[in-house]
Design a protein around this motif. Structure first.
Motif, PDB file in Angstrom:
ATOM      1  N   ARG A   1      45.814  37.737  46.268  1.00 31.82           N
ATOM      2  CA  ARG A   1      45.225  38.910  45.607  1.00 31.82           C
ATOM      3  C   ARG A   1      44.656  38.515  44.240  1.00 31.82           C
ATOM      4  O   ARG A   1      43.548  38.929  43.873  1.00 31.82           O
ATOM      5  CB  ARG A   1      46.293  39.997  45.444  1.00 31.82           C
ATOM      6  CG  ARG A   1      45.818  41.232  44.689  1.00 31.82           C
ATOM      7  CD  ARG A   1      46.975  42.088  44.245  1.00 31.82           C
ATOM      8  NE  ARG A   1      47.863  41.431  43.298  1.00 31.82           N
ATOM      9  CZ  ARG A   1      47.598  41.280  42.004  1.00 31.82           C
ATOM     10  NH1 ARG A   1      46.450  41.727  41.498  1.00 31.82           N
ATOM     11  NH2 ARG A   1      48.461  40.673  41.201  1.00 31.82           N
ATOM     12  N   VAL A   2      45.410  37.709  43.487  1.00 36.93           N
ATOM     13  CA  VAL A   2      44.986  37.303  42.148  1.00 36.93           C
ATOM     14  C   VAL A   2      43.678  36.514  42.215  1.00 36.93           C
ATOM     15  O   VAL A   2      42.763  36.738  41.408  1.00 36.93           O
ATOM     16  CB  VAL A   2      46.096  36.480  41.465  1.00 36.93           C
ATOM     17  CG1 VAL A   2      45.575  35.743  40.236  1.00 36.93           C
ATOM     18  CG2 VAL A   2      47.260  37.385  41.086  1.00 36.93           C
TER      19      VAL A   2
ATOM     20  N   SER B   1      40.054  36.572  37.975  1.00 36.28           N
ATOM     21  CA  SER B   1      40.445  36.730  36.574  1.00 36.28           C
ATOM     22  C   SER B   1      41.405  35.628  36.139  1.00 36.28           C
ATOM     23  O   SER B   1      42.477  35.455  36.739  1.00 36.28           O
ATOM     24  CB  SER B   1      41.107  38.097  36.383  1.00 36.28           C
ATOM     25  OG  SER B   1      41.799  38.165  35.155  1.00 36.28           O
TER      26      SER B   1
ATOM     27  N   GLU C   1      44.706  37.225  35.013  1.00 32.24           N
ATOM     28  CA  GLU C   1      45.575  37.555  36.156  1.00 32.24           C
ATOM     29  C   GLU C   1      46.289  36.309  36.657  1.00 32.24           C
ATOM     30  O   GLU C   1      47.461  36.364  37.052  1.00 32.24           O
ATOM     31  CB  GLU C   1      44.756  38.189  37.283  1.00 32.24           C
ATOM     32  CG  GLU C   1      44.321  39.613  37.024  1.00 32.24           C
ATOM     33  CD  GLU C   1      45.371  40.621  37.449  1.00 32.24           C
ATOM     34  OE1 GLU C   1      46.363  40.216  38.087  1.00 32.24           O
ATOM     35  OE2 GLU C   1      45.198  41.806  37.143  1.00 32.24           O
TER      36      GLU C   1
ATOM     37  N   ASP D   1      41.400  36.754  44.406  1.00 33.19           N
ATOM     38  CA  ASP D   1      40.329  37.696  44.741  1.00 33.19           C
ATOM     39  C   ASP D   1      39.745  38.341  43.488  1.00 33.19           C
ATOM     40  O   ASP D   1      38.566  38.682  43.449  1.00 33.19           O
ATOM     41  CB  ASP D   1      40.850  38.799  45.668  1.00 33.19           C
ATOM     42  CG  ASP D   1      40.869  38.366  47.129  1.00 33.19           C
ATOM     43  OD1 ASP D   1      40.231  37.347  47.467  1.00 33.19           O
ATOM     44  OD2 ASP D   1      41.532  39.048  47.937  1.00 33.19           O
ATOM     45  N   THR D   2      40.565  38.528  42.457  1.00 33.50           N
ATOM     46  CA  THR D   2      40.082  39.181  41.239  1.00 33.50           C
ATOM     47  C   THR D   2      39.160  38.278  40.427  1.00 33.50           C
ATOM     48  O   THR D   2      38.340  38.760  39.651  1.00 33.50           O
ATOM     49  CB  THR D   2      41.250  39.611  40.324  1.00 33.50           C
ATOM     50  OG1 THR D   2      41.862  38.433  39.749  1.00 33.50           O
ATOM     51  CG2 THR D   2      42.288  40.428  41.080  1.00 33.50           C
TER      52      THR D   2
ATOM     53  N   TRP E   1      50.223  35.512  36.955  1.00 29.82           N
ATOM     54  CA  TRP E   1      50.869  35.041  38.191  1.00 29.82           C
ATOM     55  C   TRP E   1      51.693  33.786  37.920  1.00 29.82           C
ATOM     56  O   TRP E   1      52.829  33.670  38.381  1.00 29.82           O
ATOM     57  CB  TRP E   1      49.828  34.742  39.270  1.00 29.82           C
ATOM     58  CG  TRP E   1      50.469  34.235  40.532  1.00 29.82           C
ATOM     59  CD1 TRP E   1      50.953  34.984  41.569  1.00 29.82           C
ATOM     60  CD2 TRP E   1      50.743  32.856  40.872  1.00 29.82           C
ATOM     61  NE1 TRP E   1      51.511  34.168  42.527  1.00 29.82           N
ATOM     62  CE2 TRP E   1      51.392  32.863  42.132  1.00 29.82           C
ATOM     63  CE3 TRP E   1      50.498  31.642  40.244  1.00 29.82           C
ATOM     64  CZ2 TRP E   1      51.809  31.683  42.762  1.00 29.82           C
ATOM     65  CZ3 TRP E   1      50.912  30.463  40.875  1.00 29.82           C
ATOM     66  CH2 TRP E   1      51.549  30.497  42.116  1.00 29.82           C
TER      67      TRP E   1
END
Length: 210
Positions: free
Chosen positions: A85-86, A91, A94, A88-89, A98
């Motif tokens: 998920r991270v 960022s 982010e 995908d951002t 993590w």
């Protein structure tokens, strides 16, 4: 008492005994490692006989495997699903967050890490369990893998496996051996500098490029 109530009571007692044995083994492995702990000691610490131990587990190795399957494996898988998920951002912030959570996860399980390492070195069966566990982590990152060209997905998995290996090694030297002098926040930033770019998806090949 009805027969089904007696059966339910027996089943509950068995579950409680198994849980006590697992908790006792976890404490012993955390304080003494894997090799030094004997089945008799696990049974005694769990308030059971050796015979009762063998009603629940076939060996000391099976107890360690059950501990791994009960606690570390599911939570580790969750961390790499979260990494998916991270990424995908896109960022960096982010990713730092993590990495900070990952370091905290290792800290939560640090007392058991020496037992895992010992069992991996001593027990071929546990080595195979550990291998399958590592392979499962990149495979949980479905969005990340889908962004890589099919011909390079093994490379994508390898990058995640190398990330796992470096995190384990860093944590061993930092928190357990004390040979790396850095704060968790500093480590998260530097590890992000290394791994955030390393896990980026390769740019599509340009048409006509060699």
């Amino acid at each position: 008492m009805p027969a089904n109530s007696k059966q339910s009571l027996r089943d509950e007692q068995k579950l409680q005994t198994r849980a006590r044995l697992l908790d006792a083994a976890k404490d012993l492995f955390a304080t003494r490692g894997y090799a030094a702990v004997r089945v008799d000691e696990i049974a005694a610490a769990g308030g059971a006989s050796r015979a009762t131990f063998y009603l629940h587990f076939t060996s000391k190795l099976e107890v360690l495997r059950a501990i791994a399957e009960q606690s570390t494996a599911p939570s580790a898988l969750h961390f790499y699903e979260d990494l998916d998920r991270v990424l995908d951002t896109g960022s960096r912030a982010e990713f730092v967050a993590w990495m900070t959570r990952a370091i905290a996860w290792f800290h939560e399980y640090k007392d058991l890490l020496p037992a895992w390492d010992e069992a991996t070195a001593l027990e071929p069966e546990f080595r195979e369990i550990a291998r399958r566990g590592i392979l499962a982590l990149p495979n949980a990152m479905t969005s990340y893998l889908a962004r890589w060209p099919a011909a390079r997905r093994d490379e994508a998995r390898l990058r995640v496996e190398l990330l796992v290996a470096q995190l384990e090694r860093f944590f061993t030297r930092w928190a357990m051996q004390g040979t790396i002098d850095v704060t968790a926040a500093q480590a998260a930033e530097v590890l992000t500098d290394i791994w955030f770019p390393a896990l980026q998806t390769p740019a599509p090949a340009q048409a006509g490029s060699e």
